[in-house]
Design an enzyme around this catalytic site. Structure first.
Site, PDB file in Angstrom:
ATOM      1  N   ARG B  53       0.858  -1.189   0.000  1.00  0.00           N
ATOM      2  CA  ARG B  53       0.000   0.000   0.000  1.00  0.00           C
ATOM      3  C   ARG B  53       0.890   1.234   0.000  1.00  0.00           C
ATOM      4  O   ARG B  53       2.112   1.123   0.105  1.00  0.00           O
ATOM      5  CB  ARG B  53      -1.019   0.019   1.143  1.00  0.00           C
ATOM      6  CG  ARG B  53      -0.711  -0.736   2.386  1.00  0.00           C
ATOM      7  CD  ARG B  53       0.474  -0.218   3.136  1.00  0.00           C
ATOM      8  NE  ARG B  53       0.349   1.200   3.450  1.00  0.00           N
ATOM      9  CZ  ARG B  53       1.310   2.007   3.744  1.00  0.00           C
ATOM     10  NH1 ARG B  53       2.566   1.582   3.755  1.00  0.00           N
ATOM     11  NH2 ARG B  53       1.118   3.285   4.029  1.00  0.00           N
ATOM     12  N   GLY B  54       0.282   2.412  -0.102  1.00  0.00           N
ATOM     13  CA  GLY B  54       1.069   3.639  -0.240  1.00  0.00           C
ATOM     14  C   GLY B  54       1.133   3.965  -1.722  1.00  0.00           C
ATOM     15  O   GLY B  54       1.478   3.106  -2.541  1.00  0.00           O
ATOM     16  N   ALA B  55       0.778   5.203  -2.069  1.00  0.00           N
ATOM     17  CA  ALA B  55       0.626   5.566  -3.476  1.00  0.00           C
ATOM     18  C   ALA B  55       1.843   5.196  -4.340  1.00  0.00           C
ATOM     19  O   ALA B  55       1.685   4.523  -5.368  1.00  0.00           O
ATOM     20  CB  ALA B  55       0.301   7.055  -3.589  1.00  0.00           C
ATOM     21  N   ARG B  90      -7.517  -0.145  -6.684  1.00  0.00           N
ATOM     22  CA  ARG B  90      -7.596   1.003  -5.782  1.00  0.00           C
ATOM     23  C   ARG B  90      -7.860   2.229  -6.659  1.00  0.00           C
ATOM     24  O   ARG B  90      -7.015   2.613  -7.461  1.00  0.00           O
ATOM     25  CB  ARG B  90      -6.278   1.232  -4.999  1.00  0.00           C
ATOM     26  CG  ARG B  90      -5.698   0.060  -4.228  1.00  0.00           C
ATOM     27  CD  ARG B  90      -6.353  -0.252  -2.903  1.00  0.00           C
ATOM     28  NE  ARG B  90      -6.650   0.832  -2.009  1.00  0.00           N
ATOM     29  CZ  ARG B  90      -5.886   1.225  -0.972  1.00  0.00           C
ATOM     30  NH1 ARG B  90      -4.717   0.650  -0.747  1.00  0.00           N
ATOM     31  NH2 ARG B  90      -6.291   2.184  -0.164  1.00  0.00           N
ATOM     32  N   GLN B 206      -2.294   2.377   9.918  1.00  0.00           N
ATOM     33  CA  GLN B 206      -0.964   2.406   9.307  1.00  0.00           C
ATOM     34  C   GLN B 206       0.030   3.201  10.155  1.00  0.00           C
ATOM     35  O   GLN B 206       1.236   2.956  10.096  1.00  0.00           O
ATOM     36  CB  GLN B 206      -1.026   3.029   7.901  1.00  0.00           C
ATOM     37  CG  GLN B 206      -1.780   2.200   6.882  1.00  0.00           C
ATOM     38  CD  GLN B 206      -3.247   2.590   6.804  1.00  0.00           C
ATOM     39  OE1 GLN B 206      -3.819   3.096   7.770  1.00  0.00           O
ATOM     40  NE2 GLN B 206      -3.867   2.355   5.662  1.00  0.00           N
ATOM     41  N   ASP B 247      -2.246  10.729  -1.890  1.00  0.00           N
ATOM     42  CA  ASP B 247      -2.594   9.727  -2.896  1.00  0.00           C
ATOM     43  C   ASP B 247      -2.889  10.378  -4.242  1.00  0.00           C
ATOM     44  O   ASP B 247      -2.810   9.735  -5.288  1.00  0.00           O
ATOM     45  CB  ASP B 247      -3.783   8.896  -2.415  1.00  0.00           C
ATOM     46  CG  ASP B 247      -3.358   8.063  -1.221  1.00  0.00           C
ATOM     47  OD1 ASP B 247      -3.303   8.616  -0.107  1.00  0.00           O
ATOM     48  OD2 ASP B 247      -3.021   6.880  -1.417  1.00  0.00           O
ATOM     49  N   ASN B 257      -5.669  12.554   0.572  1.00  0.00           N
ATOM     50  CA  ASN B 257      -4.798  11.675   1.370  1.00  0.00           C
ATOM     51  C   ASN B 257      -5.681  10.876   2.318  1.00  0.00           C
ATOM     52  O   ASN B 257      -6.907  11.048   2.358  1.00  0.00           O
ATOM     53  CB  ASN B 257      -3.746  12.526   2.112  1.00  0.00           C
ATOM     54  CG  ASN B 257      -2.677  11.687   2.795  1.00  0.00           C
ATOM     55  OD1 ASN B 257      -2.164  10.726   2.195  1.00  0.00           O
ATOM     56  ND2 ASN B 257      -2.345  11.992   4.036  1.00  0.00           N
ATOM     57  N   LYS B 258      -5.069  10.006   3.074  1.00  0.00           N
ATOM     58  CA  LYS B 258      -5.767   9.133   4.027  1.00  0.00           C
ATOM     59  C   LYS B 258      -6.847   9.876   4.817  1.00  0.00           C
ATOM     60  O   LYS B 258      -6.644  11.002   5.263  1.00  0.00           O
ATOM     61  CB  LYS B 258      -4.717   8.567   4.986  1.00  0.00           C
ATOM     62  CG  LYS B 258      -5.213   7.554   5.985  1.00  0.00           C
ATOM     63  CD  LYS B 258      -5.904   6.376   5.364  1.00  0.00           C
ATOM     64  CE  LYS B 258      -5.116   5.688   4.298  1.00  0.00           C
ATOM     65  NZ  LYS B 258      -5.928   4.832   3.419  1.00  0.00           N
TER      66      LYS B 258
END
Lengths: 374, 374
Positions: B53-55, B90, B206, B247, B257-258
């Site tokens: 995960r993570g852009a 995603r 996370q 993201d 973002n998150k």
């Protein structure tokens, strides 16, 4: 308050008249169980371990705690020791000090042989008054909900009113009704269509475990969200109003409530969403004005952040409903900081819903409703 | 990136040159394990289940996913099927589309027999470039930290710089270095005194599980807090700067973002705390301007809200470090809503730290750094 069709209260005098029953809120929502408190020490432990929690309920438990102490020893020194023990359990909610002061003042004025009976009477009176104050808050809050629906653009009057709440300020936080949830119950029983966004409320998850439990039992439509989601919901017009309780409100209208409340108040302002705080007058601290500098913020154990409790889900995806276990979330070497409350400045608060009606979050408006206070 | 003294990357070509190794991030921080991806389907599953995960890392994994697909079938139709499968995993992070487009464009221009080799080369190039971009972000971010310390009132220059971060935008979110954490590592290795407040980042935690893991391994002083606490910390002057990843950033500087990032940005503005976003240019979507209306927000499973995973703590308070179990947090009948991201409007962003330096969150400033973009 309605649990599986039965009326309940969160705290009651047991039939023997000398012990106090409470619902053990640390095991909800998975296990519903009650415990009996027979000594002041047990009452103090119930408060600090959050077997009972919520500003109004902490106050009532403290009041009964003094009665339990006086049953063991009715002397003045025992009374003062019990006061100190109970007041030390949770520093932020002002209701505790308010209730302890009320009982202490009354029993201090009578002779030792009468003290237990007087403490019992005063504690029971505080509990009864709490129910009445919360029911009055329910009515005033319901009026606000009706107004919000009336002000909607034509064609949207029949959409459910979307209310977001943080933490648990329902019947489990008081004796009955609750504060922030009281208007929701009143509205629901009056057939208003509404839907509640329930903030999870880390770290103790009072939203995910207690508010959802209450709303399920009452049949109020609701959806659980993580604490991070509320701003996003407001940006997209999914929230008509925010309503929360409080642990202490200053005379100038600053609101101390569960950690994270301030972030929701900021998002409400940024998106033009009204932000209401429901408080019985026992939560107003007339001795202070500036919330940020004058309210002690309880710092709780880092274990509440690093660990969490739930019902074990076995590897085949079945849930053992009654097997409560704890899990470690973070690395074992990680340190955490756990402030339990924050302060929402008065300028972010649309209104304070009290048992005497709606006040603006400022001294003049509060004083108008409570002219007897200094 | 440093795990127990060993340099690692989050993704690598295995020695056979035809499969891809990754760290399984769903088991961190308690279990460190790697898995090997041999098919495009496995790569897609790894992205959607958040094994990776993570852009930036999603982008690189997608690129290698196309290589894996072409190994099975190098035809144009197979390439398009693989693209559709990977892009559907995603929807929010733009890096995935950017990387898939880069690889597709290159392999589309060569004959089928050369496609696997070209895809491998392009995916590896994207991974290498990601490391270089993140290291450049590290340097520009470190310059900002130095400036923040320089601007402090006299006498406070030696206090650690307190940086708050949300989610995980460290090496685990990229190939190495990370985005938001990259300047922190650079500063720490240059002996700057700093301390990181780590937002837990519900629902997938996370922060609690990955950012704490990274900072522990790198020896950076840090403290875990629940997502609710950041506003309170800022009100009390405990945060010098907020730094997060993203993201997707629009050409006008809106930051997706998150979930929960927006709430921290509001608190930062309210308390005069600078709010920085660290992004490689692969995260900038030059095709859109308005983040709130134009970025698709992924809605994930409600189980991520209702349940949580951790290392089982047995009744005698010992923790079984490697026994990962899930627990149910809410009542079984409770429904949840789980939006994974939110949008922070450009006006709340102090600056965007890119591999070419600092941009203000507006089109003119971004365009000045990236004149080749439309």
């Amino acid at each position: 308050m309605n649990i599986d069709g039965n009326p309940w209260r969160t705290i009651w005098l047991e039939r023997d008249g000398s012990s106090v029953g409470v619902i053990d809120q640390t095991k909800l929502p998975h296990v519903f169980t009650t415990i009996s408190l027979s000594t002041c020490k047990e009452a103090a432990d119930a408060i600090s371990s959050m077997v009972v929690r919520g500003a109004p309920l902490i106050g009532v438990t403290g009041a009964y705690g003094l009665m339990l102490a006086l049953q063991e020893d009715p002397s003045q020194s025992a009374l003062e020791r019990a006061y100190r023990l109970l007041i030390s359990t949770r520093p932020t909610a002002i209701n505790l000090r308010w209730a302890l002061d009320r009982v202490s003042l009354r029993v201090g004025a009578v002779k030792e042989s009468e003290r237990v009976a007087v403490a019992r009477e005063e504690a029971s009176l505080i509990a009864m008054e709490d129910v009445a104050m919360c029911e009055s808050i329910a009515s005033y809050g319901f009026d606000i909900f009706k107004k919000l629906i009336k002000e909607r653009p034509a064609g949207q009057e029949l959409e459910p009113l979307n209310v977001l709440t943080h933490c648990n300020a329902g019947w489990l936080a008081a004796v009955d009704w609750g504060t922030a949830l009281a208007p929701i119950y009143k509205a629901h029983r009056s057939d208003m269509q509404l839907h509640v966004w329930v903030d999870e409320t880390r770290p103790r998850n009072q939203g995910a475990s207690l508010t959802t439990f209450e709303l399920s039992r009452e049949g109020v439509p609701h959806t659980l969200v993580v604490d991070n989601a509320g701003g996003h919901l407001m940006q997209h017009g999914k929230v008509d109003a925010v309503i929360v309780g409080a642990d202490r409100v200053t005379k100038s209208g600053d609101v101390c409530n569960k950690i994270g409340t301030y972030l929701k108040a900021l998002a409400a302002r940024d998106n033009g969403v009204p932000f209401y705080v429901a408080v019985p007058s026992s939560t107003i601290d007339w001795s202070i004005a500036d919330g940020l500098s004058e309210i002690p913020i309880e710092s709780r154990s880092e274990r509440e952040v690093n660990e969490i409790q739930g019902a074990l889900i076995s590897s085949n995806s079945n849930v053992c409903r009654s097997e409560l276990v704890g899990v470690q979330l973070s690395p074992f070497e990680t340190r955490a900081h756990n402030p339990a409350f924050d302060v929402t400045p008065a300028e972010l608060v649309t209104g304070l819903i009290t048992e005497r009606g709606l006040a603006l979050a400022n001294y003049e408006s509060l004083k108008r409703l409570f002219p007897e206070e200094n």
